[in-house]
Motif scaffolding. Structure first.
Motif, PDB file in Angstrom:
ATOM      1  N   MET A 157      -3.211   9.823  17.094  1.00  0.00           N
ATOM      2  CA  MET A 157      -2.981  10.332  15.730  1.00  0.00           C
ATOM      3  C   MET A 157      -1.676   9.778  15.157  1.00  0.00           C
ATOM      4  O   MET A 157      -1.623   9.392  13.987  1.00  0.00           O
ATOM      5  N   HIS A 158      -0.633   9.728  15.991  1.00  0.00           N
ATOM      6  CA  HIS A 158       0.643   9.162  15.541  1.00  0.00           C
ATOM      7  C   HIS A 158       0.484   7.673  15.215  1.00  0.00           C
ATOM      8  O   HIS A 158       1.073   7.187  14.235  1.00  0.00           O
ATOM      9  N   ASP A 159      -0.294   6.972  16.019  1.00  0.00           N
ATOM     10  CA  ASP A 159      -0.539   5.552  15.757  1.00  0.00           C
ATOM     11  C   ASP A 159      -1.273   5.359  14.432  1.00  0.00           C
ATOM     12  O   ASP A 159      -0.939   4.456  13.655  1.00  0.00           O
ATOM     13  N   ARG A 160      -2.271   6.190  14.172  1.00  0.00           N
ATOM     14  CA  ARG A 160      -3.012   6.111  12.903  1.00  0.00           C
ATOM     15  C   ARG A 160      -2.087   6.391  11.724  1.00  0.00           C
ATOM     16  O   ARG A 160      -2.141   5.719  10.689  1.00  0.00           O
ATOM     17  N   PHE A 161      -1.219   7.392  11.870  1.00  0.00           N
ATOM     18  CA  PHE A 161      -0.258   7.731  10.824  1.00  0.00           C
ATOM     19  C   PHE A 161       0.691   6.558  10.573  1.00  0.00           C
ATOM     20  O   PHE A 161       0.975   6.201   9.421  1.00  0.00           O
ATOM     21  N   ALA A 162       1.176   5.941  11.648  1.00  0.00           N
ATOM     22  CA  ALA A 162       2.085   4.793  11.516  1.00  0.00           C
ATOM     23  C   ALA A 162       1.402   3.626  10.819  1.00  0.00           C
ATOM     24  O   ALA A 162       2.021   2.939  10.003  1.00  0.00           O
ATOM     25  N   ARG A 163       0.113   3.417  11.124  1.00  0.00           N
ATOM     26  CA  ARG A 163      -0.639   2.348  10.455  1.00  0.00           C
ATOM     27  C   ARG A 163      -0.704   2.584   8.949  1.00  0.00           C
ATOM     28  O   ARG A 163      -0.561   1.653   8.157  1.00  0.00           O
ATOM     29  N   LEU A 164      -0.920   3.828   8.558  1.00  0.00           N
ATOM     30  CA  LEU A 164      -0.952   4.155   7.126  1.00  0.00           C
ATOM     31  C   LEU A 164       0.396   3.861   6.479  1.00  0.00           C
ATOM     32  O   LEU A 164       0.461   3.365   5.355  1.00  0.00           O
ATOM     33  N   ASN A 165       1.465   4.168   7.175  1.00  0.00           N
ATOM     34  CA  ASN A 165       2.809   3.946   6.633  1.00  0.00           C
ATOM     35  C   ASN A 165       3.194   2.476   6.587  1.00  0.00           C
ATOM     36  O   ASN A 165       4.080   2.095   5.827  1.00  0.00           O
ATOM     37  N   ARG A 166       2.556   1.641   7.390  1.00  0.00           N
ATOM     38  CA  ARG A 166       2.873   0.210   7.407  1.00  0.00           C
ATOM     39  C   ARG A 166       2.174  -0.569   6.308  1.00  0.00           C
ATOM     40  O   ARG A 166       2.527  -1.717   6.040  1.00  0.00           O
ATOM     41  N   ASP A 167       1.187   0.020   5.668  1.00  0.00           N
ATOM     42  CA  ASP A 167       0.456  -0.676   4.614  1.00  0.00           C
ATOM     43  C   ASP A 167       1.408  -1.033   3.469  1.00  0.00           C
ATOM     44  O   ASP A 167       2.051  -0.156   2.884  1.00  0.00           O
ATOM     45  N   ALA A 168       1.503  -2.307   3.163  1.00  0.00           N
ATOM     46  CA  ALA A 168       2.462  -2.792   2.163  1.00  0.00           C
ATOM     47  C   ALA A 168       2.202  -2.220   0.770  1.00  0.00           C
ATOM     48  O   ALA A 168       3.140  -1.833   0.066  1.00  0.00           O
ATOM     49  N   GLN A 169       0.950  -2.166   0.371  1.00  0.00           N
ATOM     50  CA  GLN A 169       0.607  -1.642  -0.960  1.00  0.00           C
ATOM     51  C   GLN A 169       0.986  -0.170  -1.078  1.00  0.00           C
ATOM     52  O   GLN A 169       1.577   0.258  -2.072  1.00  0.00           O
ATOM     53  N   THR A 170       0.667   0.610  -0.040  1.00  0.00           N
ATOM     54  CA  THR A 170       1.006   2.038  -0.038  1.00  0.00           C
ATOM     55  C   THR A 170       2.513   2.227  -0.101  1.00  0.00           C
ATOM     56  O   THR A 170       3.014   3.050  -0.876  1.00  0.00           O
ATOM     57  N   THR A 171       3.231   1.455   0.699  1.00  0.00           N
ATOM     58  CA  THR A 171       4.691   1.559   0.723  1.00  0.00           C
ATOM     59  C   THR A 171       5.285   1.246  -0.641  1.00  0.00           C
ATOM     60  O   THR A 171       6.170   1.960  -1.127  1.00  0.00           O
ATOM     61  N   ARG A 172       4.781   0.198  -1.272  1.00  0.00           N
ATOM     62  CA  ARG A 172       5.289  -0.187  -2.596  1.00  0.00           C
ATOM     63  C   ARG A 172       5.056   0.922  -3.619  1.00  0.00           C
ATOM     64  O   ARG A 172       5.949   1.283  -4.394  1.00  0.00           O
ATOM     65  N   LEU A 173       3.853   1.496  -3.605  1.00  0.00           N
ATOM     66  CA  LEU A 173       3.534   2.557  -4.563  1.00  0.00           C
ATOM     67  C   LEU A 173       4.338   3.830  -4.285  1.00  0.00           C
ATOM     68  O   LEU A 173       4.808   4.492  -5.220  1.00  0.00           O
ATOM     69  N   GLU A 174       4.520   4.168  -3.022  1.00  0.00           N
ATOM     70  CA  GLU A 174       5.308   5.357  -2.686  1.00  0.00           C
ATOM     71  C   GLU A 174       6.770   5.189  -3.094  1.00  0.00           C
ATOM     72  O   GLU A 174       7.401   6.136  -3.545  1.00  0.00           O
ATOM     73  N   LYS A 175       7.297   3.969  -2.952  1.00  0.00           N
ATOM     74  CA  LYS A 175       8.676   3.706  -3.397  1.00  0.00           C
ATOM     75  C   LYS A 175       8.793   3.871  -4.907  1.00  0.00           C
ATOM     76  O   LYS A 175       9.775   4.410  -5.399  1.00  0.00           O
ATOM     77  N   ARG A 176       7.783   3.412  -5.626  1.00  0.00           N
ATOM     78  CA  ARG A 176       7.812   3.556  -7.086  1.00  0.00           C
ATOM     79  C   ARG A 176       7.771   5.032  -7.477  1.00  0.00           C
ATOM     80  O   ARG A 176       8.489   5.465  -8.396  1.00  0.00           O
ATOM     81  N   LEU A 177       6.960   5.826  -6.788  1.00  0.00           N
ATOM     82  CA  LEU A 177       6.933   7.268  -7.060  1.00  0.00           C
ATOM     83  C   LEU A 177       8.305   7.882  -6.819  1.00  0.00           C
ATOM     84  O   LEU A 177       8.763   8.722  -7.595  1.00  0.00           O
ATOM     85  N   ALA A 178       8.953   7.464  -5.742  1.00  0.00           N
ATOM     86  CA  ALA A 178      10.286   7.989  -5.433  1.00  0.00           C
ATOM     87  C   ALA A 178      11.292   7.627  -6.521  1.00  0.00           C
ATOM     88  O   ALA A 178      12.198   8.412  -6.815  1.00  0.00           O
ATOM     89  N   GLN A 179      11.133   6.479  -7.131  1.00  0.00           N
ATOM     90  CA  GLN A 179      12.020   6.082  -8.236  1.00  0.00           C
ATOM     91  C   GLN A 179      11.754   6.910  -9.485  1.00  0.00           C
ATOM     92  O   GLN A 179      12.675   7.234 -10.236  1.00  0.00           O
ATOM     93  N   LEU A 180      10.500   7.240  -9.731  1.00  0.00           N
ATOM     94  CA  LEU A 180      10.135   7.991 -10.933  1.00  0.00           C
ATOM     95  C   LEU A 180      10.479   9.479 -10.826  1.00  0.00           C
ATOM     96  O   LEU A 180      10.752  10.121 -11.838  1.00  0.00           O
ATOM     97  N   GLU A 181      10.454  10.025  -9.617  1.00  0.00           N
ATOM     98  CA  GLU A 181      10.651  11.466  -9.438  1.00  0.00           C
ATOM     99  C   GLU A 181      11.930  12.011 -10.074  1.00  0.00           C
ATOM    100  O   GLU A 181      11.872  12.999 -10.811  1.00  0.00           O
ATOM    101  N   PRO A 182      13.101  11.416  -9.827  1.00  0.00           N
ATOM    102  CA  PRO A 182      14.315  11.977 -10.439  1.00  0.00           C
ATOM    103  C   PRO A 182      14.281  11.943 -11.972  1.00  0.00           C
ATOM    104  O   PRO A 182      14.740  12.867 -12.629  1.00  0.00           O
TER     105      PRO A 182
END
Length: 110
Positions: A59-84
């Motif tokens: 389960m931890h490996d599957r979670f890590a795979r999701l976090n390594r996805d470049a597209q997901t990471t890019r979109l999550e970073k953009r959300l973090a920028q918009l939140e404040p």
């Protein structure tokens, strides 16, 4: 697909009342919904497995795979920028609309 979501948000009556940042936040959130849902389910499974003292490595490996996805990471970073910016928005509808979208996504994820 991303274009369809963005167009839907831009032309819905609710979207016209929202700031551009809120519209972008909601479009990205909608795109990330399947990944966020899977992460939420994995967190629950991991917590339950830890309580039951079962192996959680897969389960931890599957979670890590999701976090390594470049597209997901890019979109999550953009959300973090918009939140404040959104938390300080002068448009009272922004946070209400985002909150509604997040609640609906939560219940869809089940």
């Amino acid at each position: 697909m991303k274009g369809i979501i963005l167009l839907t948000l831009l032309f819905s009556p609710l979207a016209r009342a929202l700031s551009p940042e809120a519209q972008e936040f909601m479009a990205i959130s909608k795109e990330l919904e399947p990944v966020q849902c899977e992460k939420r389910k994995l967190r629950r499974e991991i917590a339950l497995a830890e309580i039951e003292r079962r192996d959680t490595k897969a389960m931890h490996d599957r979670f890590a795979r999701l976090n390594r996805d470049a597209q997901t990471t890019r979109l999550e970073k953009r959300l973090a920028q918009l939140e404040p910016r959104l938390s300080k928005s002068s448009d009272p509808e922004d946070l209400r609309a985002i909150s509604l979208q997040q609640r609906e996504a939560f219940y869809r994820c089940g």
